[in-house]
Design an enzyme around this catalytic site. Structure first.
Site, PDB file in Angstrom:
ATOM      1  N   HIS A 144      35.931  37.829  39.828  1.00 40.43           N
ATOM      2  CA  HIS A 144      36.550  38.967  40.703  1.00 40.43           C
ATOM      3  C   HIS A 144      36.742  40.162  39.587  1.00 40.43           C
ATOM      4  O   HIS A 144      36.274  40.007  38.572  1.00 40.43           O
ATOM      5  CB  HIS A 144      38.040  38.724  40.674  1.00 40.43           C
ATOM      6  N   LYS A 148      41.862  41.971  37.940  1.00 39.88           N
ATOM      7  CA  LYS A 148      43.141  41.092  38.556  1.00 39.88           C
ATOM      8  C   LYS A 148      43.843  40.269  37.834  1.00 39.88           C
ATOM      9  O   LYS A 148      43.454  40.026  36.399  1.00 39.88           O
ATOM     10  CB  LYS A 148      42.079  39.906  39.348  1.00 39.88           C
TER      11      LYS A 148
END
EC number: 1.17.1.8
Length: 254
Positions: A144, A148
């Site tokens: 990600h 995040k």
């Protein structure tokens, strides 16, 4: 016409959800929520800093793309006030999800907490669960963007939970394995390992890697743009108003 509130509308997911709702003739954006913004109205839609100001407000669905530290309270608030929550924020504990499901049943209000709204990611989880019946040796790598907040991702945890349901329990790796650097083997979940990658330029990606004697199987999904999640968010908004309890996972509504 389904009346929609969006919390976390200033973020990348929230702002994409705003555009999706505006483009759907069956949805109406009636309120936006952000505790820090000084804006009072955006494109004719009222903005609220304090969610309690929405008590008694006329709306059907509360879409939440905030942060883990506030998403639980937001979801609880939505259920208590008759707004069907559609939550894309991850980081909920099992106890929190259980509490919210119980509350939703008491209030008879539908809702959805989805670790991932991309249809391809839902299919990846389904395929991985099927494959785990035949390939019990498996590891998950989720990748990600570097902003995040939680690790592992909600999608990775949900995938592992689904795999656990069909996979024969198995201890992976050598029995005398030693991590010369702590964490090198990733997080342990029911004998399998989950690895989290955080880098700028990424959006949301996941690989489920299976190994067996003489062969391997890799299932991968990539979201290159946040618009990939909007089809699932749209489905969630339209489905939660038809049910009377909160569910965990978009697959429950497909």
């Amino acid at each position: 016409m389904i009346k929609v509130i969006i919390a976390g509308f200033k973020g990348r997911m929230g702002s994409t959800a705003v555009e999706m709702v505006k483009e759907d003739a069956n949805l109406e954006l009636v309120a936006l929520v952000d505790p820090l913004t000084s804006e009072k109205v955006v494109d004719g839609v009222p903005v609220f800093n304090d969610k309690t100001a929405l008590i008694g407000f006329e709306a059907d669905v509360w879409v939440d793309f905030t942060i883990p530290t506030v998403a639980f309270d937001n979801t609880k608030f939505a259920l208590e006030n008759g707004f069907c929550p559609v939550v894309g924020t991850t980081g909920f504990t099992e106890a929190q999800i259980s509490e919210l499901i119980t509350l939703s049943k008491e209030k008879k209000v539908g809702g959805l907490i989805a670790p991932n709204f991309a249809i391809g990611a839902i299919l990846l989880m389904e395929f991985a669960q099927k494959a785990a019946q035949y390939f019990p040796d498996v590891e998950i790598i989720e990748l990600h963007h570097d902003n995040k907040k939680d690790a592992p991702s909600g999608t990775a945890i949900k995938t592992a939970e689904l795999i656990k349901a069909t996979r024969q329990p198995k201890q992976q790796g050598a029995t005398d394995e030693v991590e010369t650097i702590p964490g090198a083997r990733g997080a342990e979940f029911d004998g399998m390992r989950i690895h989290s990658v955080r880098l700028p330029g990424l959006v949301a990606h996941q690989e489920v890697i299976f190994g067996a004697k003489g062969e391997g199987l890799t299932i991968r999904h990539d979201s290159y743009d946040r618009v990939s999640f909007m089809g699932g968010v749209n489905i969630g908004i339209k489905k939660v108003v038809e049910i009377d309890a909160l569910v965990y996972g978009l697959d429950c509504l497909l």
